[in-house]
Motif scaffolding. Structure first.
Motif, PDB file in Angstrom:
ATOM      1  N   SER A 157      19.085 -26.647  42.623  1.00 27.40           N
ATOM      2  CA  SER A 157      20.036 -27.149  41.622  1.00 27.40           C
ATOM      3  C   SER A 157      21.350 -26.390  41.749  1.00 27.40           C
ATOM      4  CB  SER A 157      19.461 -26.940  40.234  1.00 27.40           C
ATOM      5  OG  SER A 157      19.400 -25.555  39.963  1.00 27.40           O
ATOM      6  N   GLY A 159      22.974 -24.394  39.720  1.00 31.92           N
ATOM      7  CA  GLY A 159      22.900 -22.989  39.321  1.00 31.92           C
ATOM      8  C   GLY A 159      22.174 -22.149  40.355  1.00 31.92           C
ATOM      9  N   MET A 160      21.090 -22.715  40.906  1.00 31.05           N
ATOM     10  CA  MET A 160      20.311 -21.999  41.925  1.00 31.05           C
ATOM     11  C   MET A 160      21.124 -21.816  43.203  1.00 31.05           C
ATOM     12  SD  MET A 160      17.370 -20.899  41.049  1.00 31.05           S
ATOM     13  CE  MET A 160      16.680 -20.886  39.416  1.00 31.05           C
ATOM     14  N   ARG A 163      23.359 -19.023  42.786  1.00 33.34           N
ATOM     15  CA  ARG A 163      22.618 -17.776  42.942  1.00 33.34           C
ATOM     16  C   ARG A 163      22.450 -17.426  44.421  1.00 33.34           C
ATOM     17  NH1 ARG A 163      19.531 -16.152  38.196  1.00 33.34           N
ATOM     18  NH2 ARG A 163      20.042 -17.617  36.554  1.00 33.34           N
ATOM     19  N   ASP A 187      27.037 -26.161  34.213  1.00 38.03           N
ATOM     20  CA  ASP A 187      26.936 -26.403  32.783  1.00 38.03           C
ATOM     21  C   ASP A 187      27.075 -25.117  31.984  1.00 38.03           C
ATOM     22  OD1 ASP A 187      26.579 -29.122  32.211  1.00 38.03           O
ATOM     23  OD2 ASP A 187      24.688 -29.063  33.282  1.00 38.03           O
ATOM     24  N   VAL A 188      27.425 -25.278  30.706  1.00 35.99           N
ATOM     25  CA  VAL A 188      27.697 -24.106  29.862  1.00 35.99           C
ATOM     26  C   VAL A 188      26.542 -23.104  29.850  1.00 35.99           C
ATOM     27  CG1 VAL A 188      28.654 -23.436  27.642  1.00 35.99           C
ATOM     28  CG2 VAL A 188      28.773 -25.798  28.351  1.00 35.99           C
ATOM     29  N   THR A 189      25.321 -23.586  29.684  1.00 34.39           N
ATOM     30  CA  THR A 189      24.213 -22.631  29.569  1.00 34.39           C
ATOM     31  C   THR A 189      23.943 -21.952  30.916  1.00 34.39           C
ATOM     32  OG1 THR A 189      22.548 -24.333  29.990  1.00 34.39           O
ATOM     33  CG2 THR A 189      23.102 -23.910  27.712  1.00 34.39           C
ATOM     34  N   ILE A 190      24.180 -22.680  32.018  1.00 35.20           N
ATOM     35  CA  ILE A 190      23.987 -22.103  33.347  1.00 35.20           C
ATOM     36  C   ILE A 190      25.142 -21.151  33.676  1.00 35.20           C
ATOM     37  CG2 ILE A 190      23.547 -22.654  35.786  1.00 35.20           C
ATOM     38  CD1 ILE A 190      21.437 -23.796  33.933  1.00 35.20           C
ATOM     39  N   ALA A 192      26.648 -19.220  31.640  1.00 37.11           N
ATOM     40  CA  ALA A 192      26.342 -17.946  31.000  1.00 37.11           C
ATOM     41  C   ALA A 192      25.360 -17.157  31.859  1.00 37.11           C
ATOM     42  CB  ALA A 192      25.773 -18.188  29.607  1.00 37.11           C
ATOM     43  N   GLN A 193      24.331 -17.829  32.377  1.00 34.33           N
ATOM     44  CA  GLN A 193      23.348 -17.153  33.243  1.00 34.33           C
ATOM     45  C   GLN A 193      24.016 -16.528  34.465  1.00 34.33           C
ATOM     46  OE1 GLN A 193      20.496 -20.035  34.586  1.00 34.33           O
ATOM     47  NE2 GLN A 193      19.428 -20.183  32.637  1.00 34.33           N
ATOM     48  N   GLU A 196      26.359 -13.539  33.628  1.00 29.73           N
ATOM     49  CA  GLU A 196      25.588 -12.335  33.287  1.00 29.73           C
ATOM     50  C   GLU A 196      24.996 -11.720  34.561  1.00 29.73           C
ATOM     51  OE1 GLU A 196      24.679 -11.230  29.877  1.00 29.73           O
ATOM     52  OE2 GLU A 196      26.209 -12.633  29.170  1.00 29.73           O
ATOM     53  N   HIS A 214      40.477 -20.756  35.766  1.00 31.29           N
ATOM     54  CA  HIS A 214      41.537 -21.371  34.969  1.00 31.29           C
ATOM     55  C   HIS A 214      41.251 -21.186  33.482  1.00 31.29           C
ATOM     56  CE1 HIS A 214      38.425 -24.443  34.882  1.00 31.29           C
ATOM     57  NE2 HIS A 214      38.975 -24.863  33.768  1.00 31.29           N
ATOM     58  N   ASN A 215      40.067 -20.636  33.179  1.00 33.26           N
ATOM     59  CA  ASN A 215      39.624 -20.586  31.792  1.00 33.26           C
ATOM     60  C   ASN A 215      39.668 -19.161  31.254  1.00 33.26           C
ATOM     61  OD1 ASN A 215      38.218 -20.698  29.401  1.00 33.26           O
ATOM     62  ND2 ASN A 215      36.738 -22.195  30.160  1.00 33.26           N
ATOM     63  N   GLY A 217      38.848 -18.117  28.462  1.00 27.99           N
ATOM     64  CA  GLY A 217      37.672 -17.808  27.665  1.00 27.99           C
ATOM     65  C   GLY A 217      36.557 -17.206  28.500  1.00 27.99           C
ATOM     66  N   TYR A 222      33.928 -10.468  30.433  1.00 32.57           N
ATOM     67  CA  TYR A 222      33.537  -9.776  31.660  1.00 32.57           C
ATOM     68  C   TYR A 222      34.637  -8.962  32.325  1.00 32.57           C
ATOM     69  CZ  TYR A 222      29.685 -12.904  30.920  1.00 32.57           C
ATOM     70  OH  TYR A 222      28.648 -13.564  30.346  1.00 32.57           O
TER      71      TYR A 222
END
Lengths: 332, 336
Positions: A157, A159-160, A163, A187-190, A192-193, A196, A214-215, A217, A222
């Motif tokens: 995926s 996110g993977m 990684r 995606d937002v939740t990914i 964050a992962q 971190e 560009h963000n 936020g 970090y």
């Protein structure tokens, strides 16, 4: 502390049919060992080109680094020949790109893509490289690394895949990682992962990280220091805390005010930056931000302001930075 | 369940759009000629909500959660597998294409990517006048040109831009053209599908303000689809949170952000970065384990079961019903 990376007055130009595009126009910044620096700006502001310049990967033949110095461990990377540069790229300075699908090779297994980097830069046996690859996948939190090494990028995926990119970037124990919009495609939740994970690993290995985004936020949590770019130049530079609480350039202030914030009451109207970012081949005389600026004075359209220090390492390229500083202090 | 849920939120008269038990499954083919149906992607599964006249309903969720498909099904751009879509008292899902055509004027869409949603070979004027000509709104060419000029002004562009091509414009300007095209037929309802996520940060607020001004001026009703929760809070009156084809929570704007109930909504809210290091340092972040499962083989029981920080064994057994936990606040979780 001695600086790991010192970029001095970097100029990267593109020669197009429409004229000379000054993608990076006299940019200077530092990255100290182990710290996280953010380079923030909109599309087309030159932030990616300034990172590619550090890697000496500016697209040829249109693009060229035409001036400045890039000191890495005190050595000017611009004077190295291609062979010496190849030894640094991927080994001492690694890069993570925005789109992990297009930066991984679709016809090679994930394992091969990691061992390839290891074998290119280290004298290492096949078995040893395989073992390292497995360790690296485990390190970036991919479950069942032994099996996944023999899989292809399309089986991962988004996110993977990111990684895996981080694993490849860290494989040769670099001292500096350049991450170009590493979470924008996720995606937002990914997101964050991944952020971190990048923070934990860079801390663990003492790697310096430059996040290009560009963000504003995304990096608040970090970054130690933030550089804001607009139209090929750094227009503000300060510690993260300073830049968010006491922005001293109208563009930074505009960026911060134009986004709705979840931790503040909802405002009836958003406060956008009016107008469009300028064409880089057709920049206005004077300050590039002047046509969109709310704090415009006569001098702005005549003379381009230089980046200057206001106080304790807070630098801004604005003629009215001091009055702006007072205003934001008063309003907060 | 869906009927009670919708009717309690709104009275029949003020309701413009109502979706009941909407399902959209896409077949997955296999075999040499791809003639065997191997399985179904349950893109949208039992989704119900209602939108009042003049209201903005926000639809949030991560990629692949079915939010875009839901929007397309409401507009009948994709025909639903099951369920009902009511618009202005008429049921659309069972209408023929010919029956739908006159209604399409009233329902328009603004797409995410202003680069691929405008035909590069047409001028801006042609792009905006196309729907006017197709629906035979204007009597003659002059009238049509006047209308295009007016629309360009309404969205904050210079009428002289009618002669330009999309590639001559910036992303923000193109998105304004997309909005002008949607307005050309004087719709009542517009689905905004991630209208700002392809734009630069400094331009996003311009488009949001434009959409709000137009809503006030023309009394528009929006279904606003997005993944950015801070933007959705700004623009929406009520918010639907989707996960893996299912609605997990519905509430009024303020209620959802001040008092999120579903563990997924909580995690989603905590993942939104706030541009202030001092605030971020104090903030607790729920980092979800794992990734969104495939909608080809959703987990048994609650769709969020495998990633949920408060899941118990029972969650893996039955599909939790969307229930009204507090007045006007619905959530699908047995742990609440």
């Amino acid at each position: 502390m001695a600086d790991l990376l010192e970029v001095r007055d970097l100029r990267t130009y593109f020669y197009t049919s429409q004229g000379v595009v000054k993608a990076v126009d006299g940019v200077s910044y530092d990255v100290r060992p182990g710290e996280t620096v953010a380079l923030v700006g909109e599309s087309g502001c030159g932030k990616t080109m300034s990172a590619l310049s550090v890697m000496r990967l500016v697209p040829k033949p249109q693009g060229a680094i035409v001036g400045g110095e890039i000191l890495f461990h005190g050595r000017n990377l611009l004077t190295l020949d291609e062979e010496e540069m190849r030894r640094i790229r991927g080994a001492e300075i690694a890069m993570i790109f925005q789109e992990p699908m297009s930066s991984l090779n679709p016809v090679l297994t994930i394992g091969r893509q990691i061992t390839e980097t290891l074998e290119a830069h280290q004298t290492i046996s096949k078995e040893e490289a395989g073992r390292r690859a497995r360790e690296l996948l485990h390190l970036v939190g991919i479950p069942d690394p032994a099996r996944r090494l023999s899989e292809y990028p399309h089986q991962f995926s988004g996110g993977m895949r990111q990684r895996v990119m981080i694993a490849i970037a860290l494989s040769c124990k670099p001292t500096l990682v350049l991450a170009d919009e590493p979470t924008t495609a996720l995606d937002v939740t990914i997101q964050a992962q991944i952020l971190e994970l990048m923070r934990d690993l860079t801390r663990k290995f003492g790697v310096a990280l430059m996040i290009i985004t560009h963000n504003l936020g995304v990096v608040a949590r970090y970054a130690d220091r933030v550089n804001v770019m607009y139209a090929g130049k750094i227009i503000e530079s300060a510690s993260a805390r300073e830049i968010y609480q006491n922005p001293c350039h109208p563009y930074t202030l505009g960026l911060l005010r134009s986004v709705p914030r979840l931790d503040q009451p909802r405002r009836a109207k958003l406060d956008p930056i009016e107008g469009q970012p300028p064409d880089l081949w057709n920049l206005p005389a004077g300050c590039s931000f002047a046509p969109r600026c709310k704090f415009l004075v006569e001098r702005c359209v005549q003379e381009a302001p230089l980046l200057r220090e206001l106080e304790n390492q807070h630098r801004s390229a604005c003629w009215v930075a001091e009055t702006l500083q007072q205003k934001t202090v008063l309003s907060s | 369940m869906p009927e009670t849920h919708n009717s309690q939120l709104t009275t029949q008269s003020s309701m413009l759009v109502e979706v009941r038990g909407l399902k959209k499954f896409f077949p997955v083919y296999s075999g040499f000629f791809g003639q065997r149906v191997e399985g179904w992607v349950r893109a949208v599964d039992e989704v119900s909500f209602a939108i009042c006249r003049g209201e903005t309903l926000g639809l949030v969720g991560e990629s692949g959660c079915g939010k875009t498909t839901t929007g397309r099904c409401v507009l009948q751009l994709d025909r639903p597998t099951a369920g009902e879509v009511w618009f202005n008292g008429q049921e659309l899902a069972r209408m023929t294409d010919a029956e739908l055509r006159p209604l399409r004027r009233k329902m328009q869409v603004v797409f995410q990517d202003p680069y691929s949603s405008l035909n590069p070979r047409m001028t801006i004027g042609q792009i905006i006048s196309e729907p006017i000509l197709v629906h035979r709104i204007s009597q003659n060419g002059g009238e049509c040109r006047d209308r295009v000029d007016e629309l360009l002004q309404v969205v904050g562009l210079n009428p002289l831009m009618a002669g330009r091509y999309p590639h001559e414009m910036s992303g923000g300007q193109r998105q304004r053209v997309g909005v002008a095209r949607a307005l050309a037929l004087e719709p009542e309802f517009i689905v905004c599908d991630e209208p700002i996520s392809a734009l630069d940060v400094s331009i996003q607020a311009q488009i949001i303000n434009l959409l709000e001004e137009l809503q006030e001026r023309f009394g528009l009703t929006y279904l606003f689809i997005a993944h950015d929760l801070s933007v959705v809070r700004h623009i929406s009156d009520r918010i639907v949170v989707m996960y893996l084809g299912k609605v997990v929570e519905i509430a009024d704007r303020q209620e959802l952000y001040e008092n999120p109930l579903h563990p997924y909504t909580k995690a989603l809210l905590s993942a939104v970065p706030i541009p202030d290091p001092a605030v971020e340092a104090k903030r607790e972040r729920i980092v979800l384990k794992g990734e969104i499962p495939s909608s080809l083989s959703p987990p048994r029981g609650c769709v969020f079961y495998r990633r949920c920080p408060i899941a118990v064994e029972e969650c893996g057994q039955g599909i939790p019903e969307l229930r009204e936990v507090q007045p006007r606040h619905w959530a699908a979780c047995i742990r609440i």
